[in-house]
Scaffold this motif. Structure first.
Motif, PDB file in Angstrom:
ATOM      1  N   TRP A   1       0.847  -1.308  -0.114  1.00  0.00           N
ATOM      2  CA  TRP A   1       0.110   0.053  -0.018  1.00  0.00           C
ATOM      3  C   TRP A   1       0.980   1.245  -0.016  1.00  0.00           C
ATOM      4  O   TRP A   1       0.506   2.298  -0.692  1.00  0.00           O
ATOM      5  CB  TRP A   1      -1.109   0.063   1.239  1.00  0.00           C
ATOM      6  CG  TRP A   1      -1.819   1.151   1.365  1.00  0.00           C
ATOM      7  CD1 TRP A   1      -1.898   1.829   2.715  1.00  0.00           C
ATOM      8  CD2 TRP A   1      -2.651   1.835   0.618  1.00  0.00           C
ATOM      9  NE1 TRP A   1      -2.785   2.820   2.385  1.00  0.00           N
ATOM     10  CE2 TRP A   1      -3.283   2.905   1.096  1.00  0.00           C
ATOM     11  CE3 TRP A   1      -2.973   1.535  -0.924  1.00  0.00           C
ATOM     12  CZ2 TRP A   1      -4.123   3.782   0.492  1.00  0.00           C
ATOM     13  CZ3 TRP A   1      -3.944   2.596  -1.310  1.00  0.00           C
ATOM     14  CH2 TRP A   1      -4.432   3.540  -0.857  1.00  0.00           C
TER      15      TRP A   1
ATOM     16  N   GLN B   1       1.356   4.322  -2.783  1.00  0.00           N
ATOM     17  CA  GLN B   1       1.031   5.743  -2.548  1.00  0.00           C
ATOM     18  C   GLN B   1       2.248   6.545  -2.775  1.00  0.00           C
ATOM     19  O   GLN B   1       2.377   7.687  -3.667  1.00  0.00           O
ATOM     20  CB  GLN B   1       0.815   5.727  -0.950  1.00  0.00           C
ATOM     21  CG  GLN B   1      -0.438   5.654  -0.707  1.00  0.00           C
ATOM     22  CD  GLN B   1      -0.463   5.537   0.899  1.00  0.00           C
ATOM     23  OE1 GLN B   1       0.244   4.989   1.757  1.00  0.00           O
ATOM     24  NE2 GLN B   1      -1.453   6.334   1.460  1.00  0.00           N
TER      25      GLN B   1
ATOM     26  N   THR C   1       2.478   6.735  -6.806  1.00  0.00           N
ATOM     27  CA  THR C   1       1.463   7.734  -7.557  1.00  0.00           C
ATOM     28  C   THR C   1       1.804   9.017  -7.052  1.00  0.00           C
ATOM     29  O   THR C   1       1.891   9.943  -8.042  1.00  0.00           O
ATOM     30  CB  THR C   1      -0.031   7.334  -6.391  1.00  0.00           C
ATOM     31  OG1 THR C   1      -0.052   6.040  -6.942  1.00  0.00           O
ATOM     32  CG2 THR C   1      -1.124   8.187  -7.495  1.00  0.00           C
ATOM     33  N   LEU C   2       2.008   9.394  -5.989  1.00  0.00           N
ATOM     34  CA  LEU C   2       2.521  10.734  -5.592  1.00  0.00           C
ATOM     35  C   LEU C   2       3.922  11.169  -6.472  1.00  0.00           C
ATOM     36  O   LEU C   2       3.766  12.355  -7.042  1.00  0.00           O
ATOM     37  CB  LEU C   2       2.800  10.887  -4.130  1.00  0.00           C
ATOM     38  CG  LEU C   2       2.677  12.216  -3.553  1.00  0.00           C
ATOM     39  CD1 LEU C   2       1.292  12.764  -3.734  1.00  0.00           C
ATOM     40  CD2 LEU C   2       2.880  12.196  -1.982  1.00  0.00           C
TER      41      LEU C   2
END
Lengths: 255, 227
Positions: free
Chosen positions: B12, B16, B19-20
């Motif tokens: 997870w 994150q 993506t960021l």
């Protein structure tokens, strides 16, 4: 005719034998996997060993867990200087090392160290006051020094309050790096990493009393690949000698 | 369940982070790639080389310098401390910054290539139709470069997922904060937990294959669409 042939043959054979002996006795080479915390003393010992015996020692430094995986998969090491006593025993049980060759070359000492002078007091009270943001600890699952650090904090009753401040190095060398670059104000490292010639190199330190953690027995073992390698046998012997012992003690280990 | 809660947490966190990082990279890399594709300035060479550096540097070199730079004595560390943000090392923000630097060439190069292959003509036509440069950029250049944009996004994302050395050096291996899939796998291997390592590592192989497959399909489609 026949006689001279025999003589020549004998001469050639003995020449070959001489050469083989000469090569193995004078230009031997040993490849050693060394636990990260033993880097500095081993470099020094290897230099002395080369001067005294003529053998060459090639050193690889890293974490014991990685060496174990590599040795299981055929890594060409002759000796392992482990950070614990379990891995050499395990390798011996699995037939990858010579059981009879196992011995403790050093007993590691844990230290709480900061690069900042005066931050760490001589009793380790700083752990209770908690006047810092980050404390570097080697991953207790991977590094014996990390497990020892957790033991100490448990004994002092500060583990749960300090855990949120943990940053974990994958091995003790990386943990030291976190503190040395001051990204963590202090951390649990091997005493050998912050000492040289019997003195603290810089910053402030608490040499953690050995009563607070189980002994960090570091064992050496001859690996199956190194059987019959005279340089490997010579280095194992050399590690037990006075010169090596003096170096090992100078870095704060017990021997 | 082959993957424990720790592994899922790492997965997870990795998603994150990727993506960021991709979003930040697209924001930075698009104008940079545009400038590199249009400029005739002397600076084009040095800036281009600098942007490409992470492609050839070992991640351990990059990670080590980032760690030093983010430390209290480093320029970045002094800046963040002066701003009252504390140190970036061992934080998720620190990882994002490290990943942006590390994946920069993977975002800039496809974009720059797309802008360059477009040629000057479309922008000149837009200018004669009285479009402002900014307007022309958004209505002409960007849509034309959409394959490059998509490639840049996919590569940045995938490369951040696969990143290891930088995270190891500046992350501090904190569960839920800085421990990503690649360092989790490394930890499993070192701890001799080979079964868990296989599940995660196998997943990474599958993921990487799918990404490369997507890129190949995209490229085929792109060459069919473009004249």
């Amino acid at each position: 005719m026949k006689n001279s042939e025999v003589v020549v043959k004998r001469f050639l054979l003995s020449l070959a034998a001489c050469l083989t002996v000469a090569v193995s006795a004078h230009a031997g080479e040993v490849s050693v996997a060394v636990a990260a915390n033993f880097t500095a003393p081993m470099q020094k010992i290897a230099r002395l060993f080369e001067q005294d015996t003529g053998h060459k020692a090639t050193l690889a430094f890293g974490s014991t867990g990685r060496f174990y995986a590599q040795i299981k998969n055929g890594a060409p090491f002759d000796l392992l200087l482990s950070a614990d006593d379990e891995t050499p025993a395990k390798l011996a049980k699995e037939g990858l090392a010579v059981d009879a060759s196992r011995f403790t070359y050093a007993i590691g000492k844990l230290a709480l160290w900061s690069k900042q002078p005066g931050l760490v007091d001589a009793q380790g009270q700083v752990l209770k006051s908690g006047t810092f943001d980050k404390i570097a600890v080697a991953d207790p699952k991977l590094a014996p020094y990390g497990a020892a650090a957790v033991e100490v904090m448990t004994q002092l009753g500060v583990l749960n309050t300090l855990r949120p401040k943990f940053v974990q190095g994958e091995n003790i060398a990386q943990t030291h790096q976190f503190v040395a670059t001051q990204n963590a104000q202090l951390g649990f490292v091997a005493l050998s990493q912050v000492m040289a010639e019997g003195r603290l190199v810089e910053g402030s330190v608490w040499a953690v009393p050995a009563t607070l953690y189980s002994p960090l027995r570091q064992d050496a073992v001859l690996l199956s690949k190194g059987q019959g390698n005279t340089a490997a046998a010579a280095l194992l012997q050399y590690l037990k000698g006075d010169k090596a012992r003096a170096v090992i003690r100078g870095y704060g280990y017990e021997h | 369940m082959p993957l424990g809660p720790e592994a899922l947490q790492a997965v997870w966190l990795t998603l994150q982070l990727a993506t960021l990082t991709t979003l930040v990279l697209l924001l930075i890399a698009t104008p940079l790639a545009w400038w590199l594709s249009q400029t005739e300035s002397w600076w084009k060479g040095p800036v281009g080389a600098f942007v490409t550096l992470p492609l050839v540097l070992p991640p351990s070199v990059l990670g080590f310098y980032l760690l030093v730079a983010m430390g209290p004595a480093g320029p970045l560390g002094q800046f963040t401390q002066a701003m009252g943000w504390g140190l970036l090392s061992f934080t998720f923000t620190g990882l994002v910054i490290g990943s942006v630097v590390f994946s920069m060439p993977f975002a800039v190069q496809p974009l720059q290539h797309a802008f360059e292959s477009m040629g000057r003509r479309p922008m000149e036509v837009a200018a004669t139709l009285r479009a402002s440069p900014l307007d022309a950029f958004f209505t002409v250049a960007l849509p034309q470069a959409r394959t490059g944009l998509l490639t840049a996004a996919i590569l940045s994302f995938a490369h951040t997922v696969g990143e290891f050395g930088v995270v190891l050096m500046i992350g501090g291996n904190i569960p839920g904060k800085t421990r990503v899939v690649s360092t989790q796998i490394y930890g499993h291997v070192e701890a001799m937990e080979y079964a868990q390592a296989h599940w995660l590592a196998g997943g990474m192989v599958l993921f990487s294959f799918v990404v490369l497959l997507c890129l190949a399909l995209l490229k085929n489609r792109g060459s069919r669409v473009l004249p």
